[in-house]
Design an enzyme around this catalytic site. Structure first.
Site, PDB file in Angstrom:
ATOM      1  N   SER A 107      -0.761  -5.432   2.553  1.00  0.00           N
ATOM      2  CA  SER A 107      -1.237  -4.409   3.243  1.00  0.00           C
ATOM      3  C   SER A 107      -0.860  -4.944   4.708  1.00  0.00           C
ATOM      4  O   SER A 107      -0.056  -5.745   4.950  1.00  0.00           O
ATOM      5  CB  SER A 107      -2.971  -3.971   3.330  1.00  0.00           C
ATOM      6  OG  SER A 107      -3.438  -3.016   4.057  1.00  0.00           O
ATOM      7  N   ASN A 108      -2.040  -4.567   5.897  1.00  0.00           N
ATOM      8  CA  ASN A 108      -1.149  -5.315   7.177  1.00  0.00           C
ATOM      9  C   ASN A 108      -2.340  -5.510   8.348  1.00  0.00           C
ATOM     10  O   ASN A 108      -3.289  -5.028   7.642  1.00  0.00           O
ATOM     11  CB  ASN A 108      -0.152  -4.852   7.793  1.00  0.00           C
ATOM     12  CG  ASN A 108      -0.523  -3.975   7.982  1.00  0.00           C
ATOM     13  OD1 ASN A 108      -1.146  -3.133   8.868  1.00  0.00           O
ATOM     14  ND2 ASN A 108      -0.441  -2.258   7.397  1.00  0.00           N
ATOM     15  N   ARG A 109      -2.318  -6.029   8.869  1.00  0.00           N
ATOM     16  CA  ARG A 109      -3.154  -6.136   9.632  1.00  0.00           C
ATOM     17  C   ARG A 109      -4.075  -5.261  10.362  1.00  0.00           C
ATOM     18  O   ARG A 109      -4.512  -5.484  11.099  1.00  0.00           O
ATOM     19  CB  ARG A 109      -3.196  -7.216  10.595  1.00  0.00           C
ATOM     20  CG  ARG A 109      -2.385  -9.005  10.216  1.00  0.00           C
ATOM     21  CD  ARG A 109      -1.554  -9.737  11.175  1.00  0.00           C
ATOM     22  NE  ARG A 109      -1.257 -11.464  10.510  1.00  0.00           N
ATOM     23  CZ  ARG A 109      -1.881 -11.950  10.419  1.00  0.00           C
ATOM     24  NH1 ARG A 109      -2.968 -12.019   9.642  1.00  0.00           N
ATOM     25  NH2 ARG A 109      -1.235 -12.810   9.452  1.00  0.00           N
ATOM     26  N   ALA A 118      -0.511   2.248  10.871  1.00  0.00           N
ATOM     27  CA  ALA A 118       0.489   1.075  10.578  1.00  0.00           C
ATOM     28  C   ALA A 118       0.404   1.178   9.049  1.00  0.00           C
ATOM     29  O   ALA A 118       0.182   0.871   7.970  1.00  0.00           O
ATOM     30  CB  ALA A 118      -0.518  -0.040  10.443  1.00  0.00           C
TER      31      ALA A 118
END
Ligand code: PMT
Length: 212
Positions: free
Chosen positions: A21-23, A89
């Site tokens: 995943s991402n932030r 995102a």
């Protein structure tokens, strides 16, 4: 207007307990959704997993993966949507194989093979046949202008909102952001650092301007 928005990160499963995943916290996308609602628009918010309450009066669809987000956008973008704003995102790659059981520790290293996900924003015009106002985001750590203009053109956007995610005071998971706007007609505009709630209103006012 009827507005479709994507927000938050996606999660791409590796096995039943792990994911890539991402932030992204979802704050920027939710702020735009709230601003749009406040300004009298009808909003469909399609979000990855976030720790935010769904904005009141906004139809919110929550999901996990890029594939699910692609399908949700595909299913809703034809519903008389006037403007689509892609702030999520989305993972560009996902594990090629998802293990059915938790992967056990073995050896000193392991290799994950990844495959491309669907480009949802890139499909809006070419696959879904969307003809309304198309707004993309660009999260960049370098060459912001060149990368943003490239995305604006490749994905046939009317407006591209670019932010510098190498900065720790804005962007991912911050309450404030600072963005540059690149328009299809070549215009450019800088919006100074401010609360995402305020920026959401600014972005919505530009989208409204394009509908006239
Ligand atoms: O959520 P926050 O914590 O508030 O942070 C806000 C933010 C930094 C996430 C937001 O401002 C932002 O930059 N969103 C875009 C993040 C991103 O994935 O950018 P990108 O440059 O990788 O993607 C370009 C565009 O294509 C984006 O509109 C993205 O939604 C879209 N995309 C990307 C990949 C993909 N498979 N499908 C897509 O639709």
């Amino acid at each position: 207007m009827r507005i479709l928005l994507t927000a938050g990160p996606t999660r791409e499963a590796i096995d039943p307990v792990r994911f890539l995943s991402n932030r992204s916290s979802g704050k920027m996308g939710f702020a735009i959704a709230e601003a749009a609602k406040e300004r009298g628009h009808e909003v469909i918010l399609i979000s990855g997993p976030v720790n935010l309450d769904p904005p009141e009066g906004v139809e919110t669809i929550t999901l996990e993966s890029a594939r699910e987000m692609f399908e949700a956008v595909r299913d809703r973008i034809g519903d008389d949507v006037d403007a689509a704003i892609f702030c999520a995102a989305v993972a560009d790659y996902r594990p090629k194989e998802v293990a059915e059981q938790k992967i056990k520790k073995s050896g000193e290293s392991m290799t994950l093979e990844l495959e491309k996900t669907d480009d949802i924003l890139g499909s809006a015009r070419s696959v879904f046949g969307f003809e309304g106002i198309l707004v993309g985001f660009a999260a960049e750590t370098n060459d912001l202008e060149a990368n943003a203009r490239g995305k604006l053109e490749r994905k046939s956007c009317d407006l591209l909102v670019a932010n510098d995610v190498s900065r720790t005071d804005i962007g991912f998971d911050r309450n404030q952001n600072e963005v540059r706007l690149f328009y299809a007609d070549g215009r450019e505009e800088s919006l100074p650092m401010q609360e995402k709630s305020e920026l959401g209103r600014e972005i919505m006012s530009r989208v409204e301007g394009m509908s006239m």
